[in-house]
Scaffold this active site. Structure first.
Site, PDB file in Angstrom:
ATOM      1  N   CYS A 136     -20.715   0.827  22.964  1.00 16.32           N
ATOM      2  CA  CYS A 136     -20.081   1.873  21.894  1.00 16.32           C
ATOM      3  C   CYS A 136     -19.566   3.124  22.992  1.00 16.32           C
ATOM      4  CB  CYS A 136     -20.991   2.277  21.074  1.00 16.32           C
ATOM      5  SG  CYS A 136     -20.281   3.271  19.655  1.00 16.32           S
ATOM      6  N   CYS A 139     -19.458   6.400  21.042  1.00 18.16           N
ATOM      7  CA  CYS A 139     -20.743   6.817  20.925  1.00 18.16           C
ATOM      8  C   CYS A 139     -21.259   7.546  22.292  1.00 18.16           C
ATOM      9  CB  CYS A 139     -21.890   5.801  20.562  1.00 18.16           C
ATOM     10  SG  CYS A 139     -21.619   4.805  19.394  1.00 18.16           S
ATOM     11  N   ASP A 140     -20.989   6.809  23.388  1.00 20.00           N
ATOM     12  CA  ASP A 140     -21.658   7.286  24.780  1.00 20.00           C
ATOM     13  C   ASP A 140     -20.628   7.748  25.669  1.00 20.00           C
ATOM     14  OD1 ASP A 140     -23.843   6.305  23.639  1.00 20.00           O
ATOM     15  OD2 ASP A 140     -23.874   4.230  24.462  1.00 20.00           O
TER      16      ASP A 140
HETATM   17  P1  FAD Z   1     -27.731  -1.216  11.200  1.00 24.10           P
HETATM   18  O1  FAD Z   1     -27.871   0.085  11.949  1.00 24.10           O
HETATM   19  O2  FAD Z   1     -27.074  -2.387  12.035  1.00 24.10           O
HETATM   20  O3  FAD Z   1     -28.727  -1.741  10.494  1.00 24.10           O
HETATM   21  C1  FAD Z   1     -28.879  -2.902   9.541  1.00 24.10           C
HETATM   22  C2  FAD Z   1     -30.411  -2.865   9.299  1.00 24.10           C
HETATM   23  O4  FAD Z   1     -30.519  -4.312   8.506  1.00 24.10           O
HETATM   24  C3  FAD Z   1     -31.341  -3.455  10.577  1.00 24.10           C
HETATM   25  O5  FAD Z   1     -32.505  -2.632  10.363  1.00 24.10           O
HETATM   26  C4  FAD Z   1     -31.580  -4.885  10.490  1.00 24.10           C
HETATM   27  O6  FAD Z   1     -32.901  -5.325  11.005  1.00 24.10           O
HETATM   28  C5  FAD Z   1     -31.561  -5.201   9.206  1.00 24.10           C
HETATM   29  N1  FAD Z   1     -31.346  -6.400   8.689  1.00 24.10           N
HETATM   30  C6  FAD Z   1     -30.271  -7.348   9.076  1.00 24.10           C
HETATM   31  N2  FAD Z   1     -30.506  -8.437   8.514  1.00 24.10           N
HETATM   32  C7  FAD Z   1     -31.391  -8.445   7.348  1.00 24.10           C
HETATM   33  C8  FAD Z   1     -32.154  -9.428   6.546  1.00 24.10           C
HETATM   34  N3  FAD Z   1     -31.709 -10.658   6.427  1.00 24.10           N
HETATM   35  N4  FAD Z   1     -33.122  -9.024   5.797  1.00 24.10           N
HETATM   36  C9  FAD Z   1     -33.582  -7.597   6.114  1.00 24.10           C
HETATM   37  N5  FAD Z   1     -33.149  -6.516   6.892  1.00 24.10           N
HETATM   38  C10 FAD Z   1     -32.077  -6.898   7.808  1.00 24.10           C
HETATM   39  N6  FAD Z   1     -22.977   5.516  15.745  1.00 24.10           N
HETATM   40  C11 FAD Z   1     -23.070   6.877  15.894  1.00 24.10           C
HETATM   41  O7  FAD Z   1     -22.412   7.249  14.706  1.00 24.10           O
HETATM   42  N7  FAD Z   1     -23.396   7.548  17.043  1.00 24.10           N
HETATM   43  C12 FAD Z   1     -23.840   7.083  18.071  1.00 24.10           C
HETATM   44  O8  FAD Z   1     -24.257   7.832  19.122  1.00 24.10           O
HETATM   45  C13 FAD Z   1     -24.005   5.590  18.113  1.00 24.10           C
HETATM   46  N8  FAD Z   1     -24.802   5.078  19.224  1.00 24.10           N
HETATM   47  C14 FAD Z   1     -24.581   3.705  19.105  1.00 24.10           C
HETATM   48  C15 FAD Z   1     -25.274   3.011  20.263  1.00 24.10           C
HETATM   49  C16 FAD Z   1     -25.489   1.760  20.416  1.00 24.10           C
HETATM   50  C17 FAD Z   1     -26.071   1.094  21.521  1.00 24.10           C
HETATM   51  C18 FAD Z   1     -25.062   0.751  19.244  1.00 24.10           C
HETATM   52  C19 FAD Z   1     -25.107  -0.870  19.334  1.00 24.10           C
HETATM   53  C20 FAD Z   1     -24.432   1.479  18.236  1.00 24.10           C
HETATM   54  C21 FAD Z   1     -24.361   2.851  18.006  1.00 24.10           C
HETATM   55  N9  FAD Z   1     -23.682   3.495  17.088  1.00 24.10           N
HETATM   56  C22 FAD Z   1     -23.727   4.881  17.020  1.00 24.10           C
HETATM   57  C23 FAD Z   1     -23.260   2.633  15.821  1.00 24.10           C
HETATM   58  C24 FAD Z   1     -24.262   2.858  14.588  1.00 24.10           C
HETATM   59  O9  FAD Z   1     -25.540   2.626  15.392  1.00 24.10           O
HETATM   60  C25 FAD Z   1     -23.895   1.915  13.418  1.00 24.10           C
HETATM   61  O10 FAD Z   1     -22.723   2.041  13.138  1.00 24.10           O
HETATM   62  C26 FAD Z   1     -24.909   2.125  12.457  1.00 24.10           C
HETATM   63  O11 FAD Z   1     -26.371   1.892  12.775  1.00 24.10           O
HETATM   64  C27 FAD Z   1     -24.718   1.063  11.163  1.00 24.10           C
HETATM   65  O12 FAD Z   1     -25.500   1.255  10.351  1.00 24.10           O
HETATM   66  P2  FAD Z   1     -25.791   0.261   9.161  1.00 24.10           P
HETATM   67  O13 FAD Z   1     -26.931   0.835   8.001  1.00 24.10           O
HETATM   68  O14 FAD Z   1     -24.429  -0.434   8.782  1.00 24.10           O
HETATM   69  O15 FAD Z   1     -26.484  -1.044   9.863  1.00 24.10           O
END
Ligand code: FAD
Ligand code: NDP
Length: 313
Positions: A136, A139-140
């Site tokens: 990302c 992000c970084d």
């Molecule tokens: P996610 O954070 O992906 O969470 C999804 C959740 O659903 C997880 O806990 C997963 O285990 C759960 N899940 C999946 N399938 C199932 C299932 N079948 N049953 C039950 N649970 C399930 N964004 C920023 O704004 N700032 C940053 O600095 C930043 N840094 C990042 C660094 C990295 C390395 C990465 C990979 C991403 C980064 N991002 C950052 C992006 C950010 O993390 C994502 O945009 C955000 O987390 C998405 O949120 P979400 O709630 O949609 O999903």
């Protein structure tokens, strides 16, 4: 039967939970157990410092931020189960969600299962993950360690172009490593990249390994036409080779695009199934940020509340 079940515990799931609980919908949230390969809390648990989430002027650890969101969910009245949903039945309301050994019914479903950035899994990748390697750039990329340093982006799509443009503001030189002699990205994005003097494209080239000491210093690249290997200095390596949305457990019961992202109506979290809403990265391949995910989690809870009033069971 539950009024609202939320699947997923990233910023989208927790924000939906907080809003739904405060609307007295008594939500049940499944946070998964290493679902999609990440811990409860989602993608942010895989990163060190988050510096662009408002409210934390000095940044905050990714896991710490997610623990705080989880605590706020619980304080608001969200019931959390550390179980993964393996399948769903969306053929009629109430909907059914199933874990390995139980099932639960819900009037409304909010899907917030996120997406996982693809990684290349080259031999020493884990040694330098978040020590120079990231998935990302937005992000970084602005971290001090990448300032005025040679950086690499892997991929030839729109994400790779955007990340390279972003990184060109910080690095000394950005090299896009692409496995073919033609980019997949839109022509407009390509043009911007090809005209940027701080970006070069290394055509027909693949990453085969990474090297360093405490942090990344070099990558090993292979010319796919000749097979020749070479060392290339790089303090930052950013994967932009696509994401996999966590939607397999839906069994094709909700409309998705060709890559598996849930299709939501523009400006809303409404899916193809009435009463099922989707929030966060599972329905967003454009912004993919914690704050946009949290925002759509809020939208999903508000839309769910309104839907229940108009369509009581
Ligand atoms: P996610 O954070 O992906 O969470 C999804 C959740 O659903 C997880 O806990 C997963 O285990 C759960 N899940 C999946 N399938 C199932 C299932 N079948 N049953 C039950 N649970 C399930 N964004 C920023 O704004 N700032 C940053 O600095 C930043 N840094 C990042 C660094 C990295 C390395 C990465 C990979 C991403 C980064 N991002 C950052 C992006 C950010 O993390 C994502 O945009 C955000 O987390 C998405 O949120 P979400 O709630 O949609 O999903
Ligand atoms: P894409 O799938 O479009 O591109 C992935 C790129 O990574 C491709 O160039 C592919 O190579 C390369 N790749 C995939 N796997 C590997 C591998 N194992 N080794 C080396 N290279 C690999 O993903 P994006 O994330 O770029 O885009 C996803 C979608 O989001 C697209 O529809 C895109 O248009 C859209 N998007 C739009 C944006 C905008 O409009 N501003 C911004 C970002 C994304 P190859 O080409 O050879 O297959």
């Amino acid at each position: 039967m539950k009024k609202v079940i939320i699947i997923g515990a990233g910023p989208a799931g927790h924000t939906a939970g907080i809003y739904a609980a405060r609307a007295n919908l008594k939500p049940l949230l499944y946070e998964g157990w290493m679902a999609g390969g990440v811990a409860p809390g989602g993608q942010l648990t895989t990163t060190g410092s988050v510096e662009n989430f408002p409210g934390f002027p000095d940044g905050i650890g990714g896991s710490e931020l997610m623990m705080m969101m989880r605590a706020q969910s619980i304080n608001s009245g969200v019931e959390i189960l550390t179980e993964t949903i393996e399948s769903v039945d969306l053929s009629k309301r109430p909907f059914i969600v199933r874990t390995a050994d139980a099932e639960q019914q819900a009037e409304i479903l909010i899907i917030a299962t996120g997406a996982i950035a693809k990684r290349m899994r080259v031999p020493h990748e884990d040694d330098f993950w978040q020590k120079g390697i990231s998935a990302c750039a937005v992000c970084d990329g602005a971290l001090p360690v990448f300032r005025n340093q040679p950086l690499i982006v892997i991929g030839g799509g729109d994400t790779a172009m955007e990340e390279a443009m972003h990184l060109s503001k910080f690095g000394s030189m950005v090299s896009i490593v692409h496995r073919r002699d033609e980019l997949r990205a839109s022509k407009a994005m390509q043009q911007r990249v090809l005209e940027n003097p701080k970006i070069e494209v290394l055509w027909n080239t693949v990453l085969v390994d990474v090297k360093g000491d405490k942090a990344l210093t070099h990558v090993i690249l292979k010319d796919v036409k000749t097979g020749a290997l070479r060392d290339h200095e790089a303090k930052g390596l950013f994967y932009a080779i696509g994401h996999n949305p966590n939607t397999e457990f839906l069994g094709g019961q909700i409309k998705t695009d060709g890559e598996g992202y849930i299709i939501t109506q523009a400006g809303s979290t409404v899916t193809s199934v009435a009463g099922v809403f989707a929030a966060g990265d599972v329905q967003d391949k454009k912004f993919r940020q914690a704050i946009t995910s949290a925002g759509s989690g809020c939208m999903a809870a508000l839309e769910a509340e309104k839907y229940m009033i108009i369509n009581p069971l």
